[in-house]
Scaffold this active site. Structure first.
Site, PDB file in Angstrom:
ATOM      1  N   ARG A 251       0.876  -1.180   0.000  1.00  0.00           N
ATOM      2  CA  ARG A 251       0.000   0.000   0.000  1.00  0.00           C
ATOM      3  C   ARG A 251       0.909   1.225   0.000  1.00  0.00           C
ATOM      4  O   ARG A 251       2.048   1.174   0.456  1.00  0.00           O
ATOM      5  CB  ARG A 251      -0.914   0.005   1.216  1.00  0.00           C
ATOM      6  CG  ARG A 251      -1.859  -1.211   1.255  1.00  0.00           C
ATOM      7  CD  ARG A 251      -2.947  -1.020   2.308  1.00  0.00           C
ATOM      8  NE  ARG A 251      -3.713  -2.246   2.528  1.00  0.00           N
ATOM      9  CZ  ARG A 251      -4.777  -2.605   1.816  1.00  0.00           C
ATOM     10  NH1 ARG A 251      -5.204  -1.862   0.814  1.00  0.00           N
ATOM     11  NH2 ARG A 251      -5.419  -3.721   2.112  1.00  0.00           N
ATOM     12  N   ASP A 307     -13.399  -7.212  -1.252  1.00  0.00           N
ATOM     13  CA  ASP A 307     -14.621  -6.581  -0.735  1.00  0.00           C
ATOM     14  C   ASP A 307     -15.714  -6.440  -1.802  1.00  0.00           C
ATOM     15  O   ASP A 307     -16.848  -6.102  -1.480  1.00  0.00           O
ATOM     16  CB  ASP A 307     -14.312  -5.199  -0.160  1.00  0.00           C
ATOM     17  CG  ASP A 307     -13.432  -5.261   1.075  1.00  0.00           C
ATOM     18  OD1 ASP A 307     -13.231  -6.377   1.586  1.00  0.00           O
ATOM     19  OD2 ASP A 307     -12.946  -4.208   1.520  1.00  0.00           O
TER      20      ASP A 307
HETATM   21  N1  ATP Z   1      -5.832   8.370  -5.576  1.00  0.00           N
HETATM   22  C1  ATP Z   1      -4.737   7.655  -5.814  1.00  0.00           C
HETATM   23  N2  ATP Z   1      -3.824   8.089  -6.711  1.00  0.00           N
HETATM   24  C2  ATP Z   1      -2.706   7.363  -6.954  1.00  0.00           C
HETATM   25  N3  ATP Z   1      -2.432   6.190  -6.358  1.00  0.00           N
HETATM   26  C3  ATP Z   1      -3.297   5.717  -5.461  1.00  0.00           C
HETATM   27  C4  ATP Z   1      -4.493   6.417  -5.136  1.00  0.00           C
HETATM   28  N4  ATP Z   1      -5.159   5.698  -4.204  1.00  0.00           N
HETATM   29  C5  ATP Z   1      -4.407   4.605  -3.948  1.00  0.00           C
HETATM   30  N5  ATP Z   1      -3.296   4.610  -4.712  1.00  0.00           N
HETATM   31  C6  ATP Z   1      -2.230   3.606  -4.701  1.00  0.00           C
HETATM   32  O1  ATP Z   1      -2.781   2.342  -5.065  1.00  0.00           O
HETATM   33  C7  ATP Z   1      -2.184   1.300  -4.311  1.00  0.00           C
HETATM   34  C8  ATP Z   1      -3.238   0.411  -3.685  1.00  0.00           C
HETATM   35  O2  ATP Z   1      -4.227   1.188  -3.010  1.00  0.00           O
HETATM   36  P1  ATP Z   1      -5.007   0.624  -1.724  1.00  0.00           P
HETATM   37  O3  ATP Z   1      -4.025   0.271  -0.661  1.00  0.00           O
HETATM   38  O4  ATP Z   1      -6.069   1.585  -1.393  1.00  0.00           O
HETATM   39  O5  ATP Z   1      -5.588  -0.770  -2.195  1.00  0.00           O
HETATM   40  P2  ATP Z   1      -6.678  -1.110  -3.273  1.00  0.00           P
HETATM   41  O6  ATP Z   1      -6.078  -1.133  -4.626  1.00  0.00           O
HETATM   42  O7  ATP Z   1      -7.869  -0.224  -3.100  1.00  0.00           O
HETATM   43  O8  ATP Z   1      -6.998  -2.612  -2.903  1.00  0.00           O
HETATM   44  P3  ATP Z   1      -7.894  -3.149  -1.685  1.00  0.00           P
HETATM   45  O9  ATP Z   1      -8.588  -1.993  -1.041  1.00  0.00           O
HETATM   46  O10 ATP Z   1      -8.849  -4.087  -2.332  1.00  0.00           O
HETATM   47  O11 ATP Z   1      -6.947  -3.844  -0.797  1.00  0.00           O
HETATM   48  C9  ATP Z   1      -1.273   1.955  -3.294  1.00  0.00           C
HETATM   49  O12 ATP Z   1       0.066   1.759  -3.702  1.00  0.00           O
HETATM   50  C10 ATP Z   1      -1.667   3.419  -3.311  1.00  0.00           C
HETATM   51  O13 ATP Z   1      -0.578   4.275  -3.098  1.00  0.00           O
HETATM   52  O1  F6P Z   2      -4.546  -5.485   6.720  1.00  0.00           O
HETATM   53  P1  F6P Z   2      -4.511  -5.053   5.298  1.00  0.00           P
HETATM   54  O2  F6P Z   2      -3.605  -5.856   4.456  1.00  0.00           O
HETATM   55  O3  F6P Z   2      -4.304  -3.584   5.122  1.00  0.00           O
HETATM   56  O4  F6P Z   2      -5.929  -5.369   4.682  1.00  0.00           O
HETATM   57  C1  F6P Z   2      -7.142  -5.133   5.321  1.00  0.00           C
HETATM   58  C2  F6P Z   2      -8.134  -4.559   4.384  1.00  0.00           C
HETATM   59  O5  F6P Z   2      -8.056  -5.128   3.123  1.00  0.00           O
HETATM   60  C3  F6P Z   2      -9.345  -5.384   2.610  1.00  0.00           C
HETATM   61  O6  F6P Z   2      -9.517  -6.759   2.552  1.00  0.00           O
HETATM   62  C4  F6P Z   2      -9.484  -4.837   1.238  1.00  0.00           C
HETATM   63  O7  F6P Z   2      -8.517  -5.497   0.440  1.00  0.00           O
HETATM   64  C5  F6P Z   2     -10.321  -4.779   3.593  1.00  0.00           C
HETATM   65  O8  F6P Z   2     -11.498  -5.498   3.719  1.00  0.00           O
HETATM   66  C6  F6P Z   2      -9.517  -4.768   4.841  1.00  0.00           C
HETATM   67  O9  F6P Z   2      -9.896  -3.722   5.689  1.00  0.00           O
END
Ligand code: ATP
Ligand code: F6P
Ligand code: MG
Length: 574
Positions: A251, A307
């Site tokens: 992340r 999710d």
């Molecule tokens: N608005 C944004 N602009 C650029 N990069 C972003 C933005 N939001 C998130 N990212 C980048 O995307 C990557 C993943 O984002 P995030 O941790 O929110 O998980 P996700 O892709 O939503 O997956 P999940 O929520 O299902 O685990 C991270 O490296 C984060 O820095």
């Molecule tokens: O502990 P982590 O790896 O940040 O992930 C937890 C989050 O990831 C999710 O599964 C989304 O990928 C959410 O439901 C949960 O809050």
């Protein structure tokens, strides 16, 4: 029209091209001076009056120095954006590509490399010579094939929004030897990640003869802070049997210019980005920067989220596997609760903002007496509250099972626990543990206020349901997604996410995927089915449920997903 023809060959001073690993970019500044830079540091300037360029209002166009065309002391720059009225930085390019037709037909089209790079050569699709595919009648997708977003329509209603149908095209925009692809996985884990990686690699290799595929280590930051791994069918052969992602994930760490610099420096021209809503937002800005620099690089997203909160698509891969795995925890909770007096089995499931996993696991199990999700506020005490319902169920049945999504009741927690505003590296709010909190509240209520002995068993299978390999149906789904995205990139589409819409694979523009989050619509039939299966209170008073809440998002979703009147579709999020 301020049309500008850049030369196919440009001579770069010797001191600029002595290192094969370096990339050179050329920018036209406001004085129409061609600046040649390395990593954004200007090395030399060539005035346009040298006669090479006929520049008018031309700004912010970049070229990549292409090492393959190096000849002696001279170098060749790839022919890039030529037309200032259609330049990559022109505001017109940022607009969604909407095509309208008779009867209220709307196509929300995806960008194409040829939108900003003219005269791109095309090649016959190598699949036409592939014995596995050449026998299939109409294997190639017709260029005009589109898929409707709403499948429930009225006789006189508009045909509505459509997306481009995914699949192989007759002609492709990349020569197989020219392709240098990369794959990255970001965000939380999800069953099926390795299957998607495997099938992108195998699809590129076996269908298109692409041999150069890189894995980016550890999410977005891996582009600039980590090593890469070479991927080929042998390397990925068995990975679909394992949970997690062989590439690693993370992340945070999204630095657009560093990422795009890395893509340019490595000569990557197809970028496959697997991740959830945050990842797709990141992919959208990478695409914009690539387009601004005028690069022939396709950026393709594959939606991933346990999710199931990504809009437009029917469901995300790995969701079914997670729901299936959740059954084991619910079953254990039921066995435990059923074996003791006044037994309560409590299971916490994932779902930060959306309660799909909890809702589907509840519906599938039939052992659950109460399902609590973020979209449906609830309260504990008083008439119609949770405690009253638990007491009633225990008196009627001797035991009960509660499923709670991790994002449910967060407003109640922050009332009783000092509100925390911690965020993860991506900026997602870190939630407090609702499972532990509610377990304690239930125990306290029955022991202190009701003087009624209960036996509560709390099961938290949170990470177990997403760390496993995908099941059979998710494996097939992952394969279709991966192949669709490969066909799309090879066909020159870019800035798109591949997704299932009404059971068909489509290409969806990034802006549609990231504009909102999908959630359970509690005024919808599916939630009503759940309430009638558990017999739990709705926690809404009659006034709340009949009054117009003014929640435009929810009402839109109800209409958009074709939920009204449509029965029987197993894949729609009803
Ligand atoms: N608005 C944004 N602009 C650029 N990069 C972003 C933005 N939001 C998130 N990212 C980048 O995307 C990557 C993943 O984002 P995030 O941790 O929110 O998980 P996700 O892709 O939503 O997956 P999940 O929520 O299902 O685990 C991270 O490296 C984060 O820095
Ligand atoms: O502990 P982590 O790896 O940040 O992930 C937890 C989050 O990831 C999710 O599964 C989304 O990928 C959410 O439901 C949960 O809050
Ligand atoms: Mg997310």
């Amino acid at each position: 029209m301020d049309s500008v023809i850049a030369p196919l060959c440009l001579f770069i001073p010797l001191n600029c091209n002595n290192n094969k690993k370096k990339s050179y970019y050329c920018y036209y500044n406001s004085n129409h001076i061609l600046n040649i830079s390395f990593k954004n540091k200007i090395r030399c300037s060539v005035p346009s009056s040298a006669g090479i360029f006929n520049l008018k209002k031309f700004t912010a166009v970049s070229f990549r120095y292409d090492h393959r065309h190096r000849r002696g002391s001279s170098s060749c720059l790839r022919r890039a954006v030529m037309d200032s009225s259609n330049s990559a930085s022109s505001p017109d390019m940022q607009k969604p590509k909407i095509v309208t037709g008779p009867g209220g037909y709307v196509l929300e089209d995806v960008p194409h490399l040829s939108d900003y790079i003219p005269d791109l050569p095309t090649y016959p699709n190598p699949l036409q010579d592939n014995p596995a595919y050449s026998v299939v009648k109409q294997y190639f997708v017709h260029v005009d094939d589109t898929v409707p977003q709403k499948i429930v329509v009225h006789k006189d209603g508009p045909r509505g929004v459509h997306f481009r149908r995914a699949g192989p095209r007759q002609r492709v925009y990349f020569d197989s030897d020219e392709v240098h692809a990369c794959i990255v996985t970001c965000g939380g884990l999800c069953p099926g990640l390795n299957t998607v990686i495997r099938e992108i690699v195998c699809g590129l290799y076996h269908m298109y003869g692409v041999k150069k595929v890189l894995g980016i280590d550890g999410g977005y930051k891996g582009f600039y802070a980590k090593n890469t791994v070479h991927l080929d069918p042998k390397v990925v052969n068995d990975i679909h049997k394992r949970g997690g992602t062989i590439l690693g994930t993370s992340r945070g760490g999204h630095d657009t210019s560093k990422i795009v610099d890395s893509i340019q420096d490595r000569g990557i021209n197809q970028v496959y980005i697997i991740g959830g809503d945050g990842t797709q937002r990141g992919a959208a800005v990478i695409f914009e920067e690539i387009r601004r620099r005028g690069l022939k690089v396709s950026v393709a997203g594959i939606p991933k989220t346990i999710d199931n909160d990504i809009p437009v698509i029917d469901k995300s891969f790995g969701f079914d596997t997670a729901v299936e795995e959740a059954q084991r925890a619910i079953n254990a909770a039921h066995v435990e609760a059923d074996s003791i007096e006044n037994g309560i089995g409590l299971v916490k499931l994932m779902g930060r903002y959306s309660g799909f996993i909890a809702m589907y696991a509840t519906l599938a199990s039939r052992d659950v007496d109460c399902c609590l999700i973020p979209e449906s506020p609830f309260y504990l005490e008083g008439p119609g509250g949770l405690f009253e319902y638990i007491e009633k169920r225990l008196k009627e049945n001797g035991h009960m099972v509660i499923v709670i999504a991790e994002g449910a009741g967060q407003e109640l927690l922050s009332e009783s626990i000092q509100s925390m505003t911690l965020k993860d590296a991506s900026g997602n709010k870190l939630l407090q543990d609702v499972g532990l909190w509610i377990s304690q509240r239930i125990k306290d209520y029955f022991s202190k206020q009701r003087k009624m002995p209960i036996n509560l068993k709390y099961i938290d299978p949170t990470y177990m349901i997403r760390a496993i390999p995908s099941n059979a149906s998710d494996n097939v789904y992952c394969t279709l997604l991966a192949q669709s995205v490969v066909h799309g990139a090879m066909a020159g589409y870019t800035g798109f996410t591949s997704g299932l819409v009404n059971g068909r694979q489509t290409y969806i523009p990034f802006y549609r995927i990231i504009e909102k989050r999908n959630g359970v619509v509690i005024t919808d039939r599916m939630w009503a089915r759940l309430l009638s299966s558990t017999n739990q209170p709705s926690f809404l008073c009659l006034k709340d449920s009949t009054e117009d809440t003014g929640d435009e998002e929810q009402s839109n979703q109800l209409l958009e997903n074709g939920h009204c009147g449509e029965e029987g579709s197993l894949i729609s999020k009803r």
